[in-house]
Scaffold this motif. Structure first.
Motif, PDB file in Angstrom:
ATOM      1  N   PRO A   1     -13.296  28.295  41.655  1.00  0.00           N
ATOM      2  CA  PRO A   1     -13.037  27.491  40.452  1.00  0.00           C
ATOM      3  C   PRO A   1     -13.252  25.994  40.647  1.00  0.00           C
ATOM      4  O   PRO A   1     -13.378  25.260  39.667  1.00  0.00           O
ATOM      5  N   GLN A   2     -13.286  25.529  41.899  1.00  0.00           N
ATOM      6  CA  GLN A   2     -13.457  24.086  42.140  1.00  0.00           C
ATOM      7  C   GLN A   2     -14.899  23.616  41.960  1.00  0.00           C
ATOM      8  O   GLN A   2     -15.184  22.429  42.057  1.00  0.00           O
ATOM      9  N   ILE A   3     -15.819  24.540  41.710  1.00  0.00           N
ATOM     10  CA  ILE A   3     -17.236  24.188  41.563  1.00  0.00           C
ATOM     11  C   ILE A   3     -17.594  24.173  40.084  1.00  0.00           C
ATOM     12  O   ILE A   3     -17.260  25.104  39.332  1.00  0.00           O
ATOM     13  N   SER A   4     -18.276  23.118  39.655  1.00  0.00           N
ATOM     14  CA  SER A   4     -18.669  22.984  38.252  1.00  0.00           C
ATOM     15  C   SER A   4     -20.117  23.367  38.004  1.00  0.00           C
ATOM     16  O   SER A   4     -20.488  23.723  36.884  1.00  0.00           O
ATOM     17  N   ARG A   5     -20.949  23.291  39.014  1.00  0.00           N
ATOM     18  CA  ARG A   5     -22.386  23.541  38.851  1.00  0.00           C
ATOM     19  C   ARG A   5     -22.955  24.058  40.156  1.00  0.00           C
ATOM     20  O   ARG A   5     -22.549  23.621  41.228  1.00  0.00           O
ATOM     21  N   ILE A   6     -23.904  24.995  40.061  1.00  0.00           N
ATOM     22  CA  ILE A   6     -24.604  25.454  41.252  1.00  0.00           C
ATOM     23  C   ILE A   6     -26.079  25.646  40.922  1.00  0.00           C
ATOM     24  O   ILE A   6     -26.434  26.122  39.831  1.00  0.00           O
ATOM     25  N   GLU A   7     -26.922  25.250  41.840  1.00  0.00           N
ATOM     26  CA  GLU A   7     -28.374  25.399  41.710  1.00  0.00           C
ATOM     27  C   GLU A   7     -28.865  26.163  42.930  1.00  0.00           C
ATOM     28  O   GLU A   7     -28.368  25.972  44.035  1.00  0.00           O
ATOM     29  N   MET A   8     -29.827  27.054  42.702  1.00  0.00           N
ATOM     30  CA  MET A   8     -30.288  27.886  43.799  1.00  0.00           C
ATOM     31  C   MET A   8     -31.793  28.115  43.695  1.00  0.00           C
ATOM     32  O   MET A   8     -32.339  28.204  42.595  1.00  0.00           O
ATOM     33  N   GLN A   9     -32.448  28.190  44.854  1.00  0.00           N
ATOM     34  CA  GLN A   9     -33.860  28.529  44.929  1.00  0.00           C
ATOM     35  C   GLN A   9     -34.028  29.751  45.818  1.00  0.00           C
ATOM     36  O   GLN A   9     -33.414  29.843  46.879  1.00  0.00           O
ATOM     37  N   MET A  10     -34.873  30.672  45.363  1.00  0.00           N
ATOM     38  CA  MET A  10     -35.190  31.868  46.138  1.00  0.00           C
ATOM     39  C   MET A  10     -36.700  32.080  46.134  1.00  0.00           C
ATOM     40  O   MET A  10     -37.239  32.789  45.281  1.00  0.00           O
ATOM     41  N   PRO A  11     -37.435  31.475  47.055  1.00  0.00           N
ATOM     42  CA  PRO A  11     -38.874  31.712  47.130  1.00  0.00           C
ATOM     43  C   PRO A  11     -39.168  33.098  47.693  1.00  0.00           C
ATOM     44  O   PRO A  11     -38.444  33.598  48.550  1.00  0.00           O
ATOM     45  N   ASN A  12     -40.223  33.717  47.200  1.00  0.00           N
ATOM     46  CA  ASN A  12     -40.645  35.009  47.747  1.00  0.00           C
ATOM     47  C   ASN A  12     -41.246  34.839  49.136  1.00  0.00           C
ATOM     48  O   ASN A  12     -42.061  33.947  49.360  1.00  0.00           O
ATOM     49  N   LYS A  13     -40.833  35.676  50.053  1.00  0.00           N
ATOM     50  CA  LYS A  13     -41.489  35.794  51.358  1.00  0.00           C
ATOM     51  C   LYS A  13     -42.122  37.186  51.372  1.00  0.00           C
ATOM     52  O   LYS A  13     -41.448  38.198  51.589  1.00  0.00           O
TER      53      LYS A  13
ATOM     54  N   ILE B   1     -38.564  30.987  42.664  1.00  0.00           N
ATOM     55  CA  ILE B   1     -37.643  31.275  41.563  1.00  0.00           C
ATOM     56  C   ILE B   1     -36.420  30.394  41.745  1.00  0.00           C
ATOM     57  O   ILE B   1     -35.863  30.313  42.850  1.00  0.00           O
ATOM     58  N   TYR B   2     -35.993  29.745  40.682  1.00  0.00           N
ATOM     59  CA  TYR B   2     -34.847  28.833  40.784  1.00  0.00           C
ATOM     60  C   TYR B   2     -34.100  28.802  39.461  1.00  0.00           C
ATOM     61  O   TYR B   2     -34.656  29.111  38.393  1.00  0.00           O
ATOM     62  N   ALA B   3     -32.841  28.453  39.523  1.00  0.00           N
ATOM     63  CA  ALA B   3     -32.020  28.317  38.314  1.00  0.00           C
ATOM     64  C   ALA B   3     -30.778  27.510  38.651  1.00  0.00           C
ATOM     65  O   ALA B   3     -30.307  27.504  39.799  1.00  0.00           O
ATOM     66  N   GLU B   4     -30.259  26.855  37.631  1.00  0.00           N
ATOM     67  CA  GLU B   4     -28.998  26.121  37.721  1.00  0.00           C
ATOM     68  C   GLU B   4     -28.027  26.736  36.731  1.00  0.00           C
ATOM     69  O   GLU B   4     -28.381  26.983  35.576  1.00  0.00           O
ATOM     70  N   LEU B   5     -26.817  26.990  37.192  1.00  0.00           N
ATOM     71  CA  LEU B   5     -25.771  27.553  36.339  1.00  0.00           C
ATOM     72  C   LEU B   5     -24.576  26.619  36.389  1.00  0.00           C
ATOM     73  O   LEU B   5     -24.157  26.193  37.480  1.00  0.00           O
ATOM     74  N   HIS B   6     -24.039  26.270  35.223  1.00  0.00           N
ATOM     75  CA  HIS B   6     -22.892  25.364  35.205  1.00  0.00           C
ATOM     76  C   HIS B   6     -21.886  25.819  34.167  1.00  0.00           C
ATOM     77  O   HIS B   6     -22.207  26.562  33.231  1.00  0.00           O
ATOM     78  N   ARG B   7     -20.665  25.385  34.362  1.00  0.00           N
ATOM     79  CA  ARG B   7     -19.606  25.709  33.415  1.00  0.00           C
ATOM     80  C   ARG B   7     -19.773  24.870  32.153  1.00  0.00           C
ATOM     81  O   ARG B   7     -20.223  23.721  32.212  1.00  0.00           O
ATOM     82  N   LYS B   8     -19.369  25.411  31.035  1.00  0.00           N
ATOM     83  CA  LYS B   8     -19.402  24.666  29.795  1.00  0.00           C
ATOM     84  C   LYS B   8     -18.103  23.871  29.635  1.00  0.00           C
ATOM     85  O   LYS B   8     -17.010  24.382  29.866  1.00  0.00           O
ATOM     86  N   ASN B   9     -18.257  22.606  29.271  1.00  0.00           N
ATOM     87  CA  ASN B   9     -17.113  21.752  28.912  1.00  0.00           C
ATOM     88  C   ASN B   9     -16.076  21.627  30.018  1.00  0.00           C
ATOM     89  O   ASN B   9     -14.873  21.646  29.771  1.00  0.00           O
ATOM     90  N   PHE B  10     -16.560  21.494  31.286  1.00  0.00           N
ATOM     91  CA  PHE B  10     -15.610  21.276  32.363  1.00  0.00           C
ATOM     92  C   PHE B  10     -15.225  19.809  32.414  1.00  0.00           C
ATOM     93  O   PHE B  10     -15.959  18.920  31.983  1.00  0.00           O
ATOM     94  N   VAL B  11     -14.019  19.533  32.950  1.00  0.00           N
ATOM     95  CA  VAL B  11     -13.521  18.173  33.106  1.00  0.00           C
ATOM     96  C   VAL B  11     -13.310  17.918  34.594  1.00  0.00           C
ATOM     97  O   VAL B  11     -12.584  18.656  35.259  1.00  0.00           O
ATOM     98  N   SER B  12     -13.948  16.875  35.115  1.00  0.00           N
ATOM     99  CA  SER B  12     -13.807  16.559  36.526  1.00  0.00           C
ATOM    100  C   SER B  12     -12.387  16.121  36.831  1.00  0.00           C
ATOM    101  O   SER B  12     -11.785  15.342  36.096  1.00  0.00           O
ATOM    102  N   LYS B  13     -11.849  16.621  37.961  1.00  0.00           N
ATOM    103  CA  LYS B  13     -10.492  16.270  38.382  1.00  0.00           C
ATOM    104  C   LYS B  13     -10.475  15.688  39.783  1.00  0.00           C
ATOM    105  O   LYS B  13      -9.507  15.829  40.514  1.00  0.00           O
ATOM    106  N   LEU B  14     -11.567  15.029  40.155  1.00  0.00           N
ATOM    107  CA  LEU B  14     -11.608  14.397  41.473  1.00  0.00           C
ATOM    108  C   LEU B  14     -10.592  13.277  41.558  1.00  0.00           C
ATOM    109  O   LEU B  14     -10.063  12.983  42.605  1.00  0.00           O
TER     110      LEU B  14
END
Length: 334
Positions: free
Chosen positions: A275-287, A321-334
């Motif tokens: 739950p502490q993560i607001s956004r993640i991006e990932m790349q998966m190239p074909n080998k 292949i790549y994509a970014e997934l993020h939460r909607k309407n999150f509020v930073s609490k740093l």
């Protein structure tokens, strides 16, 4: 009567001084005019590739962490660029020394926490520093096992994945903390397909109902909070999520209809579990691993060896292949 040189100045020197002063004024005006034409975008300076091995000794039990660290600073003034005035510069060598001193004084619990410590030091020590950035890459050492138990002070380099961290802290703003991994190379020999994609005049690739799936995962993510976060546990949890959605059950595995779907399921599992993560991006190239064409060999040579399959590894070209997934309407609490 002779005139005293102490009372009267040399007219030539007066004219030279006046000329120099006028010249300086003209140049200053020209410089101001030139500067009206341009503005700084991104700027700063720092020290790259600072290598550090930290050893923490608790009696006979030793712990190690090895890093390569980049530090950069941005100052409130650009006089070093515009005027060649170095009086506000914290030398890059001093930045390197700061890394070593803070590691000695405070130790290193995790790359994220050490990066935050470095940022706080520069912002609190130098009031004209307006932004600090720190990037850390951790070398993958694991405790060596001997005679069935973990060794107290011997380690083995085990590069299953490289850990990354980055902190950017602007004065009077909340620090932005990112984690990451790279070079996580994985492969499975079945439970992967790719079919039913667009059929047109450009397609030559046939449907694959069962294929080798191999990739090298890279990922970065942003933390929405640093409160109560065990950064080591989070990094391990993210890596485990990727492996879980790639491999699945140890006996049955998990089916992958495409790299895209596997990537999405991994990112979704990470956001569900951390739950502490607001956004993640990932790349998966074909080998790619393509079956070697055995039809050119005499049948009697290759008959009876159906279970011995031979593939040709092909690195280039490769799909990405790549994509970014993020939460909607999150509020930073740093």
């Amino acid at each position: 009567m002779a005139m005293s040189s102490s009372k009267w100045s040399n007219p030539t020197r007066v004219n030279d001084a006046t000329s120099n002063l006028n010249y300086k004024k003209i140049k200053d005006i020209e410089n101001m005019d030139e500067r009206e034409k341009y503005a700084f975008g991104n700027y700063g300076y720092g020290k790259n590739h600072v290598k550090l091995l930290h050893v923490h000794r608790q009696g006979s039990l030793h712990k190690i962490r090895e890093y390569e660290i980049d530090v950069y600073l941005r100052l409130s003034t650009q006089n070093d660029y515009l005027e060649g005035d170095n009086r506000q510069i914290i030398a890059t060598d001093s930045q390197k020394n700061t890394v070593y001193v803070l590691a000695k004084k405070h130790g290193i619990k995790s790359p994220e926490e050490f990066g935050l410590l470095l940022c706080s030091h520069f912002l609190n020590t130098y009031k004209h520093v307006v932004e600090v950035g720190v990037k850390l890459e951790e070398y993958p050492w694991e405790r060596l096992r001997a005679e069935g138990q973990a060794h107290n002070h011997a380690f083995v380099y085990s590069p299953s994945a490289i850990r990354l961290a980055q902190i950017v802290h602007k004065r009077n703003e909340i620090a932005q903390i990112s984690g990451g991994l790279k070079n996580l190379r994985i492969l499975k020999t079945t439970q992967s397909a790719f079919k039913d994609f667009i059929e047109d005049g450009y397609r030559t690739l046939p449907d694959a109902n069962d294929r080798i799936f191999s990739t090298v995962v890279s990922s970065t993510w942003d933390y929405s909070t640093a409160n109560g976060v065990d950064f080591d546990d989070v990094w391990c949890a993210i890596k485990d999520c990727v492996l879980d959605k790639f491999a699945g059950d140890p006996e049955k595995g998990i089916f992958s209809p495409s790299v895209q779907n596997t990537l999405y399921l991994a990112e979704k599992m990470i956001l569900d579990n951390v739950p502490q993560i607001s956004r993640i991006e990932m790349q998966m190239p074909n080998k790619h691993y393509f079956p070697v064409n055995m039809s050119k060999f005499p049948q009697e040579i290759v008959d009876g060896h159906d279970n011995n399959e031979v593939y040709l590894p092909v690195d280039k070209p490769s799909g990405i292949i790549y994509a970014e997934l993020h939460r909607k309407n999150f509020v930073s609490k740093l």
